[in-house]
Design an enzyme around this catalytic site. Structure first.
Site, PDB file in Angstrom:
ATOM      1  N   ALA A  65       0.466  -1.304   0.182  1.00 37.35           N
ATOM      2  CA  ALA A  65       0.087   0.160  -0.520  1.00 37.35           C
ATOM      3  C   ALA A  65       0.551   1.663   0.059  1.00 37.35           C
ATOM      4  CB  ALA A  65      -0.244   0.206   1.283  1.00 37.35           C
ATOM      5  N   GLY A 108       0.691  -4.967   1.330  1.00 34.31           N
ATOM      6  CA  GLY A 108      -0.337  -4.358   0.174  1.00 34.31           C
ATOM      7  C   GLY A 108      -0.404  -5.608  -1.341  1.00 34.31           C
ATOM      8  N   GLU A 111      -0.700  -9.227  -0.880  1.00 31.90           N
ATOM      9  CA  GLU A 111      -2.558  -9.295  -0.166  1.00 31.90           C
ATOM     10  C   GLU A 111      -3.059  -9.772  -1.688  1.00 31.90           C
ATOM     11  OE1 GLU A 111      -1.970  -6.299   3.129  1.00 31.90           O
ATOM     12  OE2 GLU A 111      -2.925  -7.423   4.224  1.00 31.90           O
ATOM     13  N   GLU A 131       5.318  -5.304   6.839  1.00 35.27           N
ATOM     14  CA  GLU A 131       4.687  -3.638   7.432  1.00 35.27           C
ATOM     15  C   GLU A 131       4.675  -3.872   8.928  1.00 35.27           C
ATOM     16  OE1 GLU A 131       2.276  -6.315   6.114  1.00 35.27           O
ATOM     17  OE2 GLU A 131       1.209  -5.428   4.596  1.00 35.27           O
TER      18      GLU A 131
HETATM   19  N1  CO8 Z   1       4.483   3.317  -1.346  1.00 37.11           N
HETATM   20  C1  CO8 Z   1       5.502   4.246  -1.202  1.00 37.11           C
HETATM   21  N2  CO8 Z   1       6.116   4.379  -2.089  1.00 37.11           N
HETATM   22  C2  CO8 Z   1       7.161   3.264  -1.793  1.00 37.11           C
HETATM   23  C3  CO8 Z   1       6.759   1.849  -1.994  1.00 37.11           C
HETATM   24  C4  CO8 Z   1       5.440   2.016  -0.850  1.00 37.11           C
HETATM   25  N3  CO8 Z   1       5.040   1.304  -0.342  1.00 37.11           N
HETATM   26  N4  CO8 Z   1       8.022   0.642  -1.458  1.00 37.11           N
HETATM   27  C5  CO8 Z   1       8.879   2.214  -2.722  1.00 37.11           C
HETATM   28  N5  CO8 Z   1       8.317   3.596  -2.567  1.00 37.11           N
HETATM   29  C6  CO8 Z   1       8.614   4.873  -3.132  1.00 37.11           C
HETATM   30  C7  CO8 Z   1       9.635   4.995  -2.728  1.00 37.11           C
HETATM   31  O1  CO8 Z   1       9.975   6.027  -1.515  1.00 37.11           O
HETATM   32  C8  CO8 Z   1      11.012   5.585  -4.236  1.00 37.11           C
HETATM   33  O2  CO8 Z   1       9.941   6.892  -3.760  1.00 37.11           O
HETATM   34  P1  CO8 Z   1      11.128   8.021  -3.972  1.00 37.11           P
HETATM   35  O3  CO8 Z   1      11.999   7.194  -5.936  1.00 37.11           O
HETATM   36  O4  CO8 Z   1      10.709   8.978  -4.719  1.00 37.11           O
HETATM   37  O5  CO8 Z   1      12.808   7.753  -3.058  1.00 37.11           O
HETATM   38  C9  CO8 Z   1      10.498   4.693  -4.541  1.00 37.11           C
HETATM   39  O6  CO8 Z   1       9.149   3.487  -4.270  1.00 37.11           O
HETATM   40  C10 CO8 Z   1      12.045   3.273  -5.070  1.00 37.11           C
HETATM   41  O7  CO8 Z   1      11.982   2.442  -3.627  1.00 37.11           O
HETATM   42  P2  CO8 Z   1      12.902   2.369  -2.783  1.00 37.11           P
HETATM   43  O8  CO8 Z   1      14.062   3.736  -3.891  1.00 37.11           O
HETATM   44  O9  CO8 Z   1      13.312   1.725  -1.657  1.00 37.11           O
HETATM   45  O10 CO8 Z   1      14.047   1.663  -3.873  1.00 37.11           O
HETATM   46  P3  CO8 Z   1      14.394  -0.096  -3.523  1.00 37.11           P
HETATM   47  O11 CO8 Z   1      14.720  -0.917  -5.068  1.00 37.11           O
HETATM   48  O12 CO8 Z   1      15.402   0.200  -2.943  1.00 37.11           O
HETATM   49  O13 CO8 Z   1      14.066  -1.059  -2.587  1.00 37.11           O
HETATM   50  C11 CO8 Z   1      11.807  -1.611  -1.877  1.00 37.11           C
HETATM   51  C12 CO8 Z   1      12.641  -1.467  -3.377  1.00 37.11           C
HETATM   52  C13 CO8 Z   1      12.646  -3.206  -0.999  1.00 37.11           C
HETATM   53  C14 CO8 Z   1      10.289  -2.731  -2.264  1.00 37.11           C
HETATM   54  C15 CO8 Z   1      11.615  -1.067  -1.072  1.00 37.11           C
HETATM   55  O14 CO8 Z   1      11.405   0.153  -2.427  1.00 37.11           O
HETATM   56  C16 CO8 Z   1      10.392  -0.850   0.261  1.00 37.11           C
HETATM   57  O15 CO8 Z   1      11.014  -1.845   1.363  1.00 37.11           O
HETATM   58  N6  CO8 Z   1      10.067  -0.211   0.071  1.00 37.11           N
HETATM   59  C17 CO8 Z   1       8.581  -0.872   1.130  1.00 37.11           C
HETATM   60  C18 CO8 Z   1       8.065  -1.942   1.415  1.00 37.11           C
HETATM   61  C19 CO8 Z   1       6.914  -2.343   2.061  1.00 37.11           C
HETATM   62  O16 CO8 Z   1       6.930  -2.329   3.193  1.00 37.11           O
HETATM   63  N7  CO8 Z   1       5.404  -2.261   1.657  1.00 37.11           N
HETATM   64  C20 CO8 Z   1       4.104  -2.308   2.260  1.00 37.11           C
HETATM   65  C21 CO8 Z   1       4.105  -1.118   2.894  1.00 37.11           C
HETATM   66  S1  CO8 Z   1       2.438  -1.214   4.154  1.00 37.11           S
HETATM   67  C22 CO8 Z   1       1.506  -2.047   2.989  1.00 37.11           C
HETATM   68  O17 CO8 Z   1       1.135  -2.641   2.952  1.00 37.11           O
HETATM   69  C23 CO8 Z   1      -0.010  -2.280   3.709  1.00 37.11           C
HETATM   70  C24 CO8 Z   1      -1.062  -3.028   3.336  1.00 37.11           C
HETATM   71  C25 CO8 Z   1      -2.806  -2.758   4.120  1.00 37.11           C
HETATM   72  C26 CO8 Z   1      -3.664  -2.301   3.553  1.00 37.11           C
HETATM   73  C27 CO8 Z   1      -3.911  -0.573   3.330  1.00 37.11           C
HETATM   74  C28 CO8 Z   1      -4.762  -0.449   2.588  1.00 37.11           C
HETATM   75  C29 CO8 Z   1      -5.582   1.542   2.627  1.00 37.11           C
END
Ligand code: CO8
Length: 257
Positions: A65, A108, A111, A131
């Site tokens: 998400a 998400g 999911e 998460e």
């Molecule tokens: N949300 C927003 N932006 C994101 C997300 C995300 N989940 N994941 C990546 N991005 C963005 C980064 O902020 C970055 O943006 P910018 O270039 O502006 O800084 C861009 O995408 C590229 O990401 P990275 O530079 O981090 O790329 P890497 O290759 O270094 O890393 C990863 C890739 C490992 C996937 C890393 O991006 C990461 O850990 N992302 C977050 C993963 C995460 O924690 N996901 C869970 C989110 S919470 C959730 O899903 C709850 C679900 C419940 C449903 C909610 C309903 C409303």
């Protein structure tokens, strides 16, 4: 309809939805989920569509998400807007949906893939529920669907540590139906979807309903449900055609009725 966060394509009886927020690794913002549901609503209504594929990019199916969108939310805002209601609609579709996953399927994203009927994974796929590292828990069914898919031990470990599992581990654990080389993922997804879409649509829909029923009821009730549905299929033209075609040693011509 013009979409900003997804791309949509149809080929014959198959529809492909590609999640498309490349700069955010397909993070699932509210607008994307609304567009996905609008597209799925259309495919549900379209009698010419028999199977749907949801995919992302080579790097990410979806990295979760959208954290930026979520971070300042308050409890009353979440409670009143109930964004999960929109997510749930994806999981309640009656036509079959295949998730074709390459790269990250996290939070998400994992999911969403699990809301689909099955997952085809590229060998680059990585699944996880990270998460806990953000100070929250999975909120779109992850603790429930992952546990049903891979069992308590692995689901608990993944949810408590936030570690990712690769495609091979996900296949061994039963989360994905099949792993294919990344370069073949979309071709395999199209082919699999075409195979399903060539079957009788009402029969496909009740088969999906019966398998899903296994998660909601006792074995005895589930078997009874299956049996009623089986008998009911003898009211369809496609049952007559399918069995006649077998006995006449020819291909069936299903009319989806
Ligand atoms: N949300 C927003 N932006 C994101 C997300 C995300 N989940 N994941 C990546 N991005 C963005 C980064 O902020 C970055 O943006 P910018 O270039 O502006 O800084 C861009 O995408 C590229 O990401 P990275 O530079 O981090 O790329 P890497 O290759 O270094 O890393 C990863 C890739 C490992 C996937 C890393 O991006 C990461 O850990 N992302 C977050 C993963 C995460 O924690 N996901 C869970 C989110 S919470 C959730 O899903 C709850 C679900 C419940 C449903 C909610 C309903 C409303």
């Amino acid at each position: 309809m013009a979409y900003e966060n997804i791309r949509v394509e149809t080929r014959g009886r198959v529809a492909l939805v590609t999640l498309h927020r490349p700069a955010q690794l397909n993070a699932l913002c509210n607008a994307l989920i609304a567009e996905l549901n609008a597209a799925l609503d259309g495919f549900d209504r379209d009698e010419g569509i028999g199977c749907i594929v949801i995919t992302g990019s080579d790097k990410a199916f979806a990295a979760g998400a959208d954290i930026a969108e979520m971070r300042e939310r308050t409890h009353p805002e979440f409670y009143m807007a109930d964004p999960f209601g929109e997510w749930d609609r994806v999981g309640r579709r009656r036509k079959p949906i295949i998730a074709a996953v390459a790269g990250y399927a996290l939070g998400g994203g994992c999911e969403l893939a699990m809301m689909c009927d099955f997952i085809l994974a590229a060998d680059t796929a990585k699944f996880g529920q990270p998460e806990i590292k953000l100070g929250v828990i999975p909120g779109a069914g992850g603790t429930q669907r992952l546990t049903r898919a891979v069992g308590k031990a692995k689901a608990m470990e993944l949810c408590l540590t936030g570690r990712m599992m690769d495609a091979a581990e996900a296949e061994r654990a039963g989360l994905v139906a099949r792993v294919v080389p990344a370069a073949d993922l979309l071709d395999e997804a199209w082919k699999t979807a075409e195979t399903i879409a060539a079957m009788s649509l009402p029969v496909v829909m009740v088969a999906k309903e019966c398998v899903d029923r296994a998660f909601e009821t006792t074995l005895d009730e589930g078997v009874r449900f299956e049996r009623r549905v089986f008998y009911g299929l003898f009211a369809t033209a496609d049952q007559k055609e399918g069995m006649a075609a077998f006995l006449e040693k020819r291909k069936p011509r299903f009319e989806h009725r």
